[in-house]
Design a protein around this motif. Structure first.
Motif, PDB file in Angstrom:
ATOM      1  N   THR A 247      94.212  -0.502  81.903  1.00 34.84           N
ATOM      2  CA  THR A 247      93.561   0.210  80.802  1.00 34.84           C
ATOM      3  C   THR A 247      94.201  -0.146  79.469  1.00 34.84           C
ATOM      4  OG1 THR A 247      93.120   2.035  82.332  1.00 34.84           O
ATOM      5  CG2 THR A 247      92.864   2.482  79.984  1.00 34.84           C
ATOM      6  N   CYS A 248      95.518  -0.205  79.422  1.00 30.10           N
ATOM      7  CA  CYS A 248      96.205  -0.557  78.176  1.00 30.10           C
ATOM      8  C   CYS A 248      95.899  -1.995  77.756  1.00 30.10           C
ATOM      9  CB  CYS A 248      97.711  -0.362  78.341  1.00 30.10           C
ATOM     10  SG  CYS A 248      98.200   1.343  78.641  1.00 30.10           S
ATOM     11  N   GLN A 249      95.829  -2.887  78.718  1.00 31.78           N
ATOM     12  CA  GLN A 249      95.492  -4.273  78.396  1.00 31.78           C
ATOM     13  C   GLN A 249      94.066  -4.400  77.861  1.00 31.78           C
ATOM     14  OE1 GLN A 249      97.708  -6.797  78.483  1.00 31.78           O
ATOM     15  NE2 GLN A 249      99.252  -5.313  79.109  1.00 31.78           N
ATOM     16  N   GLN A 250      93.142  -3.648  78.460  1.00 31.16           N
ATOM     17  CA  GLN A 250      91.763  -3.704  77.998  1.00 31.16           C
ATOM     18  C   GLN A 250      91.611  -3.071  76.621  1.00 31.16           C
ATOM     19  OE1 GLN A 250      89.269  -5.309  79.018  1.00 31.16           O
ATOM     20  NE2 GLN A 250      87.704  -4.414  77.686  1.00 31.16           N
ATOM     21  N   LEU A 251      92.295  -1.955  76.369  1.00 27.72           N
ATOM     22  CA  LEU A 251      92.250  -1.333  75.041  1.00 27.72           C
ATOM     23  C   LEU A 251      92.842  -2.256  73.986  1.00 27.72           C
ATOM     24  CD1 LEU A 251      93.220   2.363  75.855  1.00 27.72           C
ATOM     25  CD2 LEU A 251      90.970   1.511  75.150  1.00 27.72           C
ATOM     26  N   LYS A 252      93.908  -2.953  74.326  1.00 28.51           N
ATOM     27  CA  LYS A 252      94.494  -3.917  73.392  1.00 28.51           C
ATOM     28  C   LYS A 252      93.532  -5.055  73.107  1.00 28.51           C
ATOM     29  CE  LYS A 252      98.461  -7.032  72.939  1.00 28.51           C
ATOM     30  NZ  LYS A 252      99.696  -7.560  73.599  1.00 28.51           N
ATOM     31  N   HIS A 253      92.837  -5.510  74.142  1.00 33.36           N
ATOM     32  CA  HIS A 253      91.873  -6.600  73.983  1.00 33.36           C
ATOM     33  C   HIS A 253      90.705  -6.165  73.094  1.00 33.36           C
ATOM     34  CE1 HIS A 253      90.032 -10.378  75.126  1.00 33.36           C
ATOM     35  NE2 HIS A 253      88.922  -9.750  75.470  1.00 33.36           N
ATOM     36  N   ARG A 254      90.193  -4.958  73.320  1.00 34.34           N
ATOM     37  CA  ARG A 254      89.083  -4.457  72.514  1.00 34.34           C
ATOM     38  C   ARG A 254      89.526  -4.149  71.083  1.00 34.34           C
ATOM     39  NH1 ARG A 254      84.648  -6.578  74.114  1.00 34.34           N
ATOM     40  NH2 ARG A 254      83.753  -5.761  76.033  1.00 34.34           N
ATOM     41  N   LEU A 255      90.761  -3.757  70.902  1.00 29.84           N
ATOM     42  CA  LEU A 255      91.274  -3.529  69.557  1.00 29.84           C
ATOM     43  C   LEU A 255      91.296  -4.832  68.757  1.00 29.84           C
ATOM     44  CD1 LEU A 255      92.567  -1.494  67.598  1.00 29.84           C
ATOM     45  CD2 LEU A 255      94.787  -2.111  68.557  1.00 29.84           C
ATOM     46  N   GLN A 256      91.664  -5.916  69.404  1.00 33.22           N
ATOM     47  CA  GLN A 256      91.618  -7.214  68.727  1.00 33.22           C
ATOM     48  C   GLN A 256      90.178  -7.601  68.383  1.00 33.22           C
ATOM     49  OE1 GLN A 256      93.563  -9.822  71.513  1.00 33.22           O
ATOM     50  NE2 GLN A 256      95.617  -9.044  71.065  1.00 33.22           N
ATOM     51  N   HIS A 257      89.240  -7.302  69.282  1.00 32.67           N
ATOM     52  CA  HIS A 257      87.835  -7.587  68.992  1.00 32.67           C
ATOM     53  C   HIS A 257      87.333  -6.775  67.808  1.00 32.67           C
ATOM     54  CE1 HIS A 257      86.562  -9.433  73.130  1.00 32.67           C
ATOM     55  NE2 HIS A 257      87.389 -10.201  72.439  1.00 32.67           N
ATOM     56  N   LEU A 258      87.713  -5.501  67.746  1.00 32.55           N
ATOM     57  CA  LEU A 258      87.296  -4.667  66.616  1.00 32.55           C
ATOM     58  C   LEU A 258      87.869  -5.187  65.307  1.00 32.55           C
ATOM     59  CD1 LEU A 258      87.544  -1.066  68.093  1.00 32.55           C
ATOM     60  CD2 LEU A 258      85.478  -2.221  67.338  1.00 32.55           C
ATOM     61  N   GLN A 259      89.086  -5.689  65.332  1.00 32.20           N
ATOM     62  CA  GLN A 259      89.677  -6.253  64.124  1.00 32.20           C
ATOM     63  C   GLN A 259      88.923  -7.494  63.670  1.00 32.20           C
ATOM     64  OE1 GLN A 259      93.746  -6.819  65.328  1.00 32.20           O
ATOM     65  NE2 GLN A 259      94.373  -4.755  64.731  1.00 32.20           N
ATOM     66  N   THR A 383      83.947  -1.297  80.265  1.00 28.36           N
ATOM     67  CA  THR A 383      85.135  -2.024  80.714  1.00 28.36           C
ATOM     68  C   THR A 383      86.365  -1.125  80.743  1.00 28.36           C
ATOM     69  OG1 THR A 383      85.480  -2.766  78.427  1.00 28.36           O
ATOM     70  CG2 THR A 383      84.274  -4.237  79.891  1.00 28.36           C
ATOM     71  N   VAL A 384      86.456  -0.204  79.789  1.00 26.64           N
ATOM     72  CA  VAL A 384      87.584   0.735  79.795  1.00 26.64           C
ATOM     73  C   VAL A 384      87.486   1.652  81.007  1.00 26.64           C
ATOM     74  CG1 VAL A 384      88.718   2.590  78.514  1.00 26.64           C
ATOM     75  CG2 VAL A 384      87.799   0.621  77.291  1.00 26.64           C
ATOM     76  N   ALA A 385      86.275   2.119  81.310  1.00 24.62           N
ATOM     77  CA  ALA A 385      86.097   2.974  82.490  1.00 24.62           C
ATOM     78  C   ALA A 385      86.444   2.229  83.775  1.00 24.62           C
ATOM     79  CB  ALA A 385      84.658   3.493  82.537  1.00 24.62           C
ATOM     80  N   LEU A 386      86.044   0.959  83.876  1.00 25.47           N
ATOM     81  CA  LEU A 386      86.370   0.173  85.067  1.00 25.47           C
ATOM     82  C   LEU A 386      87.876  -0.096  85.163  1.00 25.47           C
ATOM     83  CD1 LEU A 386      83.440  -2.413  85.073  1.00 25.47           C
ATOM     84  CD2 LEU A 386      83.727  -0.422  86.541  1.00 25.47           C
ATOM     85  N   SER A 387      88.524  -0.307  84.016  1.00 19.82           N
ATOM     86  CA  SER A 387      89.978  -0.508  84.030  1.00 19.82           C
ATOM     87  C   SER A 387      90.700   0.762  84.475  1.00 19.82           C
ATOM     88  CB  SER A 387      90.453  -0.934  82.644  1.00 19.82           C
ATOM     89  OG  SER A 387      89.855  -2.151  82.245  1.00 19.82           O
ATOM     90  N   ILE A 388      90.211   1.915  84.008  1.00 21.51           N
ATOM     91  CA  ILE A 388      90.804   3.182  84.451  1.00 21.51           C
ATOM     92  C   ILE A 388      90.588   3.371  85.950  1.00 21.51           C
ATOM     93  CG2 ILE A 388      90.614   5.694  84.246  1.00 21.51           C
ATOM     94  CD1 ILE A 388      90.036   5.320  81.308  1.00 21.51           C
ATOM     95  N   LEU A 389      89.414   3.013  86.445  1.00 20.48           N
ATOM     96  CA  LEU A 389      89.152   3.109  87.883  1.00 20.48           C
ATOM     97  C   LEU A 389      90.101   2.204  88.672  1.00 20.48           C
ATOM     98  CD1 LEU A 389      87.436   4.134  90.232  1.00 20.48           C
ATOM     99  CD2 LEU A 389      85.812   2.269  89.770  1.00 20.48           C
ATOM    100  N   SER A 390      90.369   1.013  88.157  1.00 19.38           N
ATOM    101  CA  SER A 390      91.317   0.110  88.824  1.00 19.38           C
ATOM    102  C   SER A 390      92.716   0.703  88.854  1.00 19.38           C
ATOM    103  CB  SER A 390      91.326  -1.244  88.105  1.00 19.38           C
ATOM    104  OG  SER A 390      92.294  -2.106  88.648  1.00 19.38           O
ATOM    105  N   ASP A 391      93.139   1.322  87.736  1.00 26.66           N
ATOM    106  CA  ASP A 391      94.460   1.958  87.720  1.00 26.66           C
ATOM    107  C   ASP A 391      94.513   3.155  88.660  1.00 26.66           C
ATOM    108  OD1 ASP A 391      95.431   0.141  85.883  1.00 26.66           O
ATOM    109  OD2 ASP A 391      94.842   1.342  84.161  1.00 26.66           O
ATOM    110  N   ILE A 392      93.417   3.916  88.755  1.00 25.26           N
ATOM    111  CA  ILE A 392      93.386   5.058  89.685  1.00 25.26           C
ATOM    112  C   ILE A 392      93.499   4.571  91.123  1.00 25.26           C
ATOM    113  CG2 ILE A 392      91.904   6.889  90.588  1.00 25.26           C
ATOM    114  CD1 ILE A 392      90.892   7.338  87.771  1.00 25.26           C
ATOM    115  N   ILE A 393      92.808   3.489  91.444  1.00 29.55           N
ATOM    116  CA  ILE A 393      92.916   2.924  92.792  1.00 29.55           C
ATOM    117  C   ILE A 393      94.346   2.468  93.071  1.00 29.55           C
ATOM    118  CG2 ILE A 393      92.177   0.998  94.242  1.00 29.55           C
ATOM    119  CD1 ILE A 393      89.436   1.212  92.993  1.00 29.55           C
TER     120      ILE A 393
END
Length: 582
Positions: A247-259, A383-393
């Motif tokens: 989740t943190c990696q995906q949020l970092k990736h999307r933050l770069q996209h927003l920039q 993608t954030v929801a799927l990343s959170i699901l992966s971390d929950i698993i």
């Protein structure tokens, strides 16, 4: 000498006047961009073209004259007047095009001031769609296949460079196309926007509002970036956890996209502009799918049903693992195991399952509330929801990971121990300094102790190998599920949705080349060709405009992966690209 004249189809019905465009001497071709029709003053036309040339950097000039048969009937002597204009504008060669009434063929000639011999210019008239050439981007040719000739790449590259010059001439002449025949001014032009410049009030309002919105978003993103880079979050425990959570990696990736999207800097080239558009559409689609998922989760109390089903599912998994361990502690598949080691390992793993079930039941009152807040994160994107699901698993199967680590470490120690003792029997040893196997002489006590240890490890290996095999298969099952989730996340992150939609709706925007179709021919008339744009294939579109993304899984070869599994080395699925594998 062959003279190519690229003529826009939108000017075929223009009134008589002057042909305005660019002369390309190295290709002996002329690209007609617009028609200046009457009334006009030659001095004002020269002044306007000089201003356009300074603004665009394209050498635009008057190439010749254009005669429409209908206009020639209304004004006597017009054709003679257009021929005399060649002495005023003095372009060499002076091209004369004329559209004959009631005929599909045009009269076309080129007059040179200093002709070289008696040889006349053979003219090829190429019709092209000015709007498509203006909006399209010509891509370089693909690599040739193995069976093609050695000269084919050079020939393709040469043809592509000629076409690129023509396309660049049209695309760089935007200032010329901004003026049409309905604008007030001394110069009246006819081109692909002659019926009025395309504009929209909504588009203009969005453009006006996008500037302040991008500035505000850039400021907010800079604050978030400063918080993420603060010292409080760079200490070892937190930095280690942030680097391992998807989740943190995906949020970092999307933050770069927003920039990138919110940046007010103008894109330097067409490739960067397409990348920005692809990122924007990817973000928009990701958030739309995330909002749809969130609305589905909060309907009909699906969050509560999911929370109620989670505890029985965890109990079922624990029961199945306990049955599996009881089977391993007996006589699995008729294999005779070392009973003492078998009982120790079985009870050790059963105790871990007991701890995990106690932890799950302790967290059961808070699971619904946790899932309710986790569901809100879907508004940040699918993608954030799927990343959170992966971390929950990963958290829910942490006990399986522990089993795998224990079994792999124990198995790996025995494998390396047996390999070292096998070298002892052969009078060899591993030289750590030189990283090689050297000869060595051992005394009797060393050989006796080595034989004893080798026998113990060899007879204990089947029991350890069986536990390692079972828990490795369970771990691989979890990794495959997480891998599928990460593949879906990478697909949404990297697919160029805007380019694919552009290829689907307006295929001429992404051109891989052109094809020429011969129109009707007649003896004594110039050869007429119709230039059509070949769209880029979907595979090439994805390959060319694919967005870079992070990868949570190492790209090991199958041989390297099988070797690691055989010797018991740990396979960490969170290794990123560029990191060294152990």
């Amino acid at each position: 000498m062959v003279l190519k004249v690229f003529f826009p189809t939108c000017c075929s019905s223009a009134e008589s006047g002057l042909l305005v465009g660019r002369w390309i001497p190295e290709q002996n071709s002329a690209v007609v961009l617009a028609v200046v029709h009457f009334p006009f003053v030659p001095g004002q036309v020269k002044q306007y073209l000089a201003e356009v040339q300074r603004a665009t950097g394209v050498e635009i000039s008057v190439l010749g004259s254009w005669t429409n048969s209908k206009a020639a009937k209304e004004e006597k002597g017009l054709e003679r007047f257009l021929e005399d204009l060649g002495t005023i504008f003095s372009h060499d060669p002076w091209i004369q095009l004329g559209k004959e009434q009631g005929s599909k063929f045009w009269s076309c000639s080129a007059t040179r001031r200093h002709p070289s011999g008696d040889e006349r210019d053979e003219i090829i008239l190429v019709y092209y769609d000015q709007r498509k050439a203006m909006l399209s981007r010509l891509h370089p040719p693909c690599a040739p296949e193995a069976g093609e000739a050695a000269a084919a790449p050079d020939r393709k590259a040469e043809n592509a460079s000629k076409l690129a010059t023509m396309f660049a001439t049209v695309s760089q002449s935007q200032l010329l196309f901004a003026k049409d025949r309905y604008d007030e001014g001394p110069v009246k032009l006819t081109h692909w926007q002659s019926e009025g410049v395309e504009a929209s009030i909504i588009v203009e309002l969005v453009k006006q509002a996008s500037g302040p919105a991008c500035v505000l978003l850039t400021f907010l993103l800079s604050l978030v970036s400063r918080v993420c880079l603060s010292r409080a979050l760079t200490f070892w425990p937190l930095s280690f956890v942030w680097s391992k959570l998807s989740t943190c990696q995906q949020l970092k990736h999307r933050l770069q996209h927003l920039q990138v999207v919110s940046s007010t800097r103008k894109a330097p080239d067409q490739a960067q502009l397409m990348r920005k558009a692809n990122i924007f559409v990817s973000l928009l689609l990701d958030m739309t799918l995330g909002i749809l998922l969130m609305s589905w989760l909060y309907q009909k109390n699906r969050i509560g049903h999911l929370a109620n089903a989670l505890i029985p599912m965890a109990d079922l998994v624990a029961e199945q693992l306990q049955d599996l361990l009881q089977w391993l502690m007996g006589v699995p598949a008729g294999l005779k195991m070392n009973r003492a080691l078998d009982q120790v390992l079985g009870r050790f793993f059963l105790y871990h399952i007991h701890l995990w079930i106690s932890y799950i039941h302790l967290m059961s009152p808070f699971i619904e509330m946790i899932l309710w807040y986790v569901g809100l994160s879907a508004c940040l994107g699918l993608t954030v929801a799927l990343s959170i699901l992966s971390d929950i698993i990963a958290l829910l199967t942490f006990h399986i990971y522990c089993f795998y680590v224990y079994g792999a470490r124990l198995y790996c120690m025995k494998i390396y121990g047996l390999a070292s003792l096998w070298r002892l029997f052969r009078g060899k040893k591993w030289n750590v300094l030189r990283q090689r196997v050297d000869s060595c002489s051992y005394d009797l006590d060393q050989l006796f102790i080595g034989t004893l240890l080798f026998t113990i490890l060899l007879f204990l290996l089947p029991t350890t190998a069986l536990y390692y095999l079972v828990f490795t298969l369970l771990r691989l099952l979890v990794v495959i599920v997480q891998g599928l989730l990460h593949l879906l996340v990478d697909l949404v992150n990297s697919l160029p949705f805007y380019s694919v939609l552009l290829r689907l709706c307006r295929p001429y925007r992404l051109a891989s080349g052109v094809k020429f179709r011969v129109l009707e021919q007649e003896a004594g008339k110039p050869l007429r060709l119709l230039m059509q744009i070949n769209p880029l294939s979907y595979g090439s579109v994805v390959q060319t405009y694919r967005l870079p993304t992070y990868s949570c899984y190492p790209k090991d070869s199958w041989g390297s992966l099988c070797k690691k599994l055989f010797v018991g080395e740990l396979i960490y699925p969170w290794k990123h690209k560029g990191e060294k594998q152990d």
